[in-house]
Structures are given as C-alpha cells and as structure tokens.
Motif scaffolding. Structure first.
Motif, PDB file in Angstrom:
ATOM      1  N   ALA A 280       0.829  -0.941   0.214  1.00 44.00           N
ATOM      2  CA  ALA A 280      -0.083   0.107   0.256  1.00 44.00           C
ATOM      3  C   ALA A 280       1.037   1.200  -0.007  1.00 44.00           C
ATOM      4  O   ALA A 280       1.815   1.353   1.079  1.00 44.00           O
ATOM      5  CB  ALA A 280      -0.917  -0.216   1.614  1.00 44.00           C
ATOM      6  N   PRO A 281       0.354   1.971  -1.250  1.00 47.31           N
ATOM      7  CA  PRO A 281       1.082   3.735  -1.231  1.00 47.31           C
ATOM      8  C   PRO A 281       1.394   4.488   0.263  1.00 47.31           C
ATOM      9  O   PRO A 281       2.256   5.169   0.985  1.00 47.31           O
ATOM     10  CB  PRO A 281       0.845   3.865  -2.464  1.00 47.31           C
ATOM     11  N   ASP A 282       0.379   4.088   0.648  1.00 45.25           N
ATOM     12  CA  ASP A 282      -0.591   4.994   1.997  1.00 45.25           C
ATOM     13  C   ASP A 282      -0.918   4.234   3.371  1.00 45.25           C
ATOM     14  O   ASP A 282      -1.400   2.702   3.422  1.00 45.25           O
ATOM     15  CB  ASP A 282      -0.812   6.298   2.163  1.00 45.25           C
ATOM     16  N   GLY A 283      -0.551   4.479   4.053  1.00 41.46           N
ATOM     17  CA  GLY A 283      -1.249   4.082   5.254  1.00 41.46           C
ATOM     18  C   GLY A 283      -0.439   2.663   5.600  1.00 41.46           C
ATOM     19  O   GLY A 283       0.459   2.356   5.624  1.00 41.46           O
ATOM     20  N   CYS A 284      -1.498   1.713   6.159  1.00 43.89           N
ATOM     21  CA  CYS A 284      -0.896   0.439   6.894  1.00 43.89           C
ATOM     22  C   CYS A 284      -0.508  -0.479   6.524  1.00 43.89           C
ATOM     23  O   CYS A 284      -1.515  -0.386   5.190  1.00 43.89           O
ATOM     24  CB  CYS A 284      -1.652   0.069   7.869  1.00 43.89           C
ATOM     25  N   PHE A 286      -0.497  -4.003   5.831  1.00 41.38           N
ATOM     26  CA  PHE A 286      -1.937  -4.676   5.959  1.00 41.38           C
ATOM     27  C   PHE A 286      -2.882  -4.479   6.375  1.00 41.38           C
ATOM     28  O   PHE A 286      -4.274  -5.671   6.240  1.00 41.38           O
ATOM     29  CB  PHE A 286      -1.706  -5.401   7.743  1.00 41.38           C
ATOM     30  N   ARG A 287      -3.291  -3.159   5.723  1.00 37.69           N
ATOM     31  CA  ARG A 287      -4.517  -2.799   5.872  1.00 37.69           C
ATOM     32  C   ARG A 287      -6.070  -3.211   4.442  1.00 37.69           C
ATOM     33  O   ARG A 287      -6.510  -4.048   5.708  1.00 37.69           O
ATOM     34  CB  ARG A 287      -5.135  -1.800   5.412  1.00 37.69           C
ATOM     35  N   ALA A 288      -5.175  -4.055   3.870  1.00 36.60           N
ATOM     36  CA  ALA A 288      -5.923  -4.375   2.485  1.00 36.60           C
ATOM     37  C   ALA A 288      -6.770  -6.174   3.096  1.00 36.60           C
ATOM     38  O   ALA A 288      -7.236  -6.668   2.545  1.00 36.60           O
ATOM     39  CB  ALA A 288      -5.965  -4.413   1.264  1.00 36.60           C
ATOM     40  N   ARG A 289      -6.060  -6.749   4.369  1.00 32.97           N
ATOM     41  CA  ARG A 289      -5.928  -7.984   4.546  1.00 32.97           C
ATOM     42  C   ARG A 289      -6.242  -8.221   5.810  1.00 32.97           C
ATOM     43  O   ARG A 289      -6.993  -9.299   6.387  1.00 32.97           O
ATOM     44  CB  ARG A 289      -4.500  -8.542   4.792  1.00 32.97           C
ATOM     45  N   CYS A 290      -7.015  -7.156   6.063  1.00 37.95           N
ATOM     46  CA  CYS A 290      -6.793  -6.825   7.898  1.00 37.95           C
ATOM     47  C   CYS A 290      -8.197  -6.597   7.794  1.00 37.95           C
ATOM     48  O   CYS A 290      -9.217  -5.571   7.669  1.00 37.95           O
ATOM     49  CB  CYS A 290      -6.165  -5.769   8.322  1.00 37.95           C
ATOM     50  N   SER A 291      -9.064  -7.108   8.844  1.00 34.12           N
ATOM     51  CA  SER A 291     -10.899  -7.186   9.485  1.00 34.12           C
ATOM     52  C   SER A 291     -10.926  -6.373  10.236  1.00 34.12           C
ATOM     53  O   SER A 291     -12.081  -5.785  10.389  1.00 34.12           O
ATOM     54  CB  SER A 291     -11.201  -8.298  10.065  1.00 34.12           C
ATOM     55  N   TYR A 292      -9.789  -5.666  10.468  1.00 35.14           N
ATOM     56  CA  TYR A 292     -10.051  -4.132  11.945  1.00 35.14           C
ATOM     57  C   TYR A 292     -10.163  -3.189  11.020  1.00 35.14           C
ATOM     58  O   TYR A 292      -9.903  -2.332  12.112  1.00 35.14           O
ATOM     59  CB  TYR A 292      -9.153  -4.640  13.193  1.00 35.14           C
ATOM     60  N   ALA A 293      -9.636  -3.043   9.865  1.00 38.39           N
ATOM     61  CA  ALA A 293      -9.004  -1.493   9.175  1.00 38.39           C
ATOM     62  C   ALA A 293      -9.893  -0.962   9.393  1.00 38.39           C
ATOM     63  O   ALA A 293     -11.582  -0.984   9.529  1.00 38.39           O
ATOM     64  CB  ALA A 293      -8.865  -1.858   8.298  1.00 38.39           C
ATOM     65  N   GLU A 294      -9.788   0.851   9.912  1.00 39.92           N
ATOM     66  CA  GLU A 294     -10.106   1.752   9.744  1.00 39.92           C
ATOM     67  C   GLU A 294     -10.221   2.950   8.807  1.00 39.92           C
ATOM     68  O   GLU A 294      -8.740   2.597   8.798  1.00 39.92           O
ATOM     69  CB  GLU A 294     -10.754   2.752  11.422  1.00 39.92           C
TER      70      GLU A 294
END
Length: 329
Positions: A280-284, A286-294
């Motif tokens: 991901a260019p920005d942010g976390c 892992f977020r694209a695979r994370c069920s807790y992403a906000e």
C-alpha cells in the motif's frame, strides 16, 4: 561487557530504483542480548531472509542495502566495507543456510570444506583444521566423524547434512549464530532433533541466536523473543510467551490462528488470511487484508508502540487485537 551483543538500527534493503523499487526491508531495528534466542517470523516474502543478508552485508546488485547503525559486541560495524565484514562473517557471526544441499559445495568433501574454514578464519594448519573439523562434527552429534569428513554432501542424509552445516557454523566459535529456516526441508522427527541440538548448543556454548522461520511451533519451542515481519516491516516484537498469549497485531493473531492445534475439533477449519493488496503506498501495509481496518489505517502508517514492557506493536487499535486474539498458552 554490558549491553546487547548486537544492536541494529534502520536497516533497509531494496531492489530496483524509483517508483518500481521493491522495498524488501524497511527501517528494521532490533537488539540481540547475549545468550538470547530471537526468532524472526513471517510468511514467505515478508523480508526475513533479506533482513539477515542485509545485516551481514551480503545483498548484491541489483539490491541495495543501507543501515543507520550496526554495533556488534561494542564494535561499530556501520561503515565497514566488504573486506572488513569478511573478518566478522564466519568468524564471529556465522550463518546456517536454509538448504544444506545447495549451501554445501557438492564437488568438495565435507572435510575439505571444514579445513578451508579453519585455515582461512583461524589460521590453523591443515592437520589442526582437520582435527578441529572432527571435533565440531562430534559436538553436533555426528557419529563416525572422521568417515563423514571424507564423504561428499550427496552421500549424507538430509539430517546429517544439516548437522554438518551447523558444525561448519560453529568451527570458529562465533558469538552470534544466524539460522535461516534450517529445518524447513526436514521431516518432523529430524526437525525436533535439530531444535533440541541447537537449544543444547546454545546452553553449553552461550551462543546468541537469530532464528528465521515461518513455523510458529518452532518459535514456541525455541525462542526467548519474537520479531514479526510483514511486507518488509517489523509489525510486532515481544517476549515469546507474551506474544503467544496476548498478540498486539492482527497479522500476528492471524498467524497464530492458522496453526493446527491438538485440541482443535477434527472438522475445525484453519483460519486463512484474505487475499488483498500486499503493498500500500500510504497507510498501514496490512490494511487490505485486515478485518479491523478503519479509515485512519488508510491515511497514516502506525509506528511501533509499547503494549507492555518489551512488547510493541504497530497498530492503531492494539487493545482490540489483544482482546480478540486466541490464547496459545
């Protein structure tokens, strides 16, 4: 001497240039205490092997390596060139590679390879290096050591080849031993023997060890402390017991949940990570695979924050992950 044996700060390894560059390791920092076993954990492609190759300055073109600070046993290695690092590698920091069949030279006998190490790093005579080779083969539990010295790698079983690799790493009595998934190609019985051997050697010789693996069962049996990597980034670090019992990152939680357990129902399904964007260019990351992403996870990249003494995780909602993580005590 007080202080850690190894102190690494801001290690980066990349391949390619510009927008097409692949960042294999990003700003990795950790310490290894004297007599400590540190496990570096993550799925394939997480940057584990490139991290130790970068540590040892073994990244070759087109790869690039940079390090903010590298101190080993009080000696600052940060600006060392290839010739200076060769004095450290093999002699004071030794490495066991993943596949002994490809790491050992198939054209040379075990004895020839052991003798070459003893002569190059210790300045021994051929006779003394041969005797030292037999001694370390016996140290790692190889019987008929002199006969094994005369054998070629293809004449040995996988378990014996791995013990030979460990013996070659120990021949110069290093302070730090790096093991890059040394049990991956072995069956479970031989894996257990190698793990017990390493634990025994660590206790007897006072070695510090960096153990690279994707097998959390091995980590539970061996490590004092764990570093979890994802997409080249350190996303959690802590004592092994604390990390297994109370994870701080959803990726670590998913890794633990994917382990088969003896108390699991026969029809119980293993948890798998959803497919998603790995980079991901920005942010976390892992977020694209994370069920807790906000929403915040897309805007900012979390830093490693303390959860407890010695336990850190790079997640904006570590409390939620800790509460939702299964117990693995």
């Amino acid at each position: 001497m007080t202080g850690p044996l190894l102190s690494l700060r801001d290690l980066n390894v990349s391949f390619g240039q510009g927008r097409s560059a692949v960042h294999a390791v990003r700003n990795l920092s950790f310490d290894v205490a004297r007599g400590e076993i540190v496990a570096i954990v993550g799925e394939s492609g997480s940057g584990k092997s490139n991290a130790v190759l970068g540590l040892l300055d073994l990244v070759r073109a087109p790869g690039r390596r940079s390090v903010g600070q590298l101190v080993f046993d009080g000696e600052d290695l940060t600006g060392y060139g290839p010739r200076q690092m060769r004095r450290i590698r093999g002699r004071r920091i030794a490495m066991i590679f993943q596949d002994p069949m490809t790491a050992l030279n198939p054209l040379l006998s075990v004895g020839r390879q052991m003798v070459d190490l003893g002569r190059q790093h210790l300045g021994l005579s051929r006779k003394a290096a041969w005797a030292r080779g037999i001694e370390v083969l016996e140290t790692v539990g190889i019987t008929a050591a002199e006969a094994r010295m005369k054998a070629y790698p293809h004449q040995l079983s996988g378990g014996i080849r791995q013990r030979v690799m460990i013996a070659m790493a120990l021949i110069c009595e290093p302070e730090l031993l790096i093991a890059d998934e040394p049990t991956t190609a072995l069956d479970v019985t031989i894996q257990a023997q190698i793990i017990e051997l390493v634990k025994d050697l660590q206790a007897r010789l006072g070695l510090s060890i960096i153990w690279i693996t994707h097998d959390l069962g091995v980590v539970a049996a061996l490590a004092d402390r764990v570093i979890v990597m994802y997409s080249g980034t350190q996303i959690e670090e802590g004592p092994a017991e604390a990390l297994f019992n109370r994870t701080g990152h959803p990726y670590t939680e998913a890794l633990l949940a994917s382990m088969p357990r003896v108390d699991q129902a026969p029809d119980g399904a293993l948890r798998t990570l959803p497919q998603g964007q790995r980079e991901a260019p920005d942010g976390c990351l892992f977020r694209a695979r994370c069920s807790y992403a906000e929403p915040q996870c897309a805007a900012d990249r979390p830093a490693l924050d303390s959860l407890a003494p010695g336990h850190r995780a790079a997640c904006f909602r570590p409390d939620r992950q800790r509460q939702g993580a299964p117990s693995h005590g």
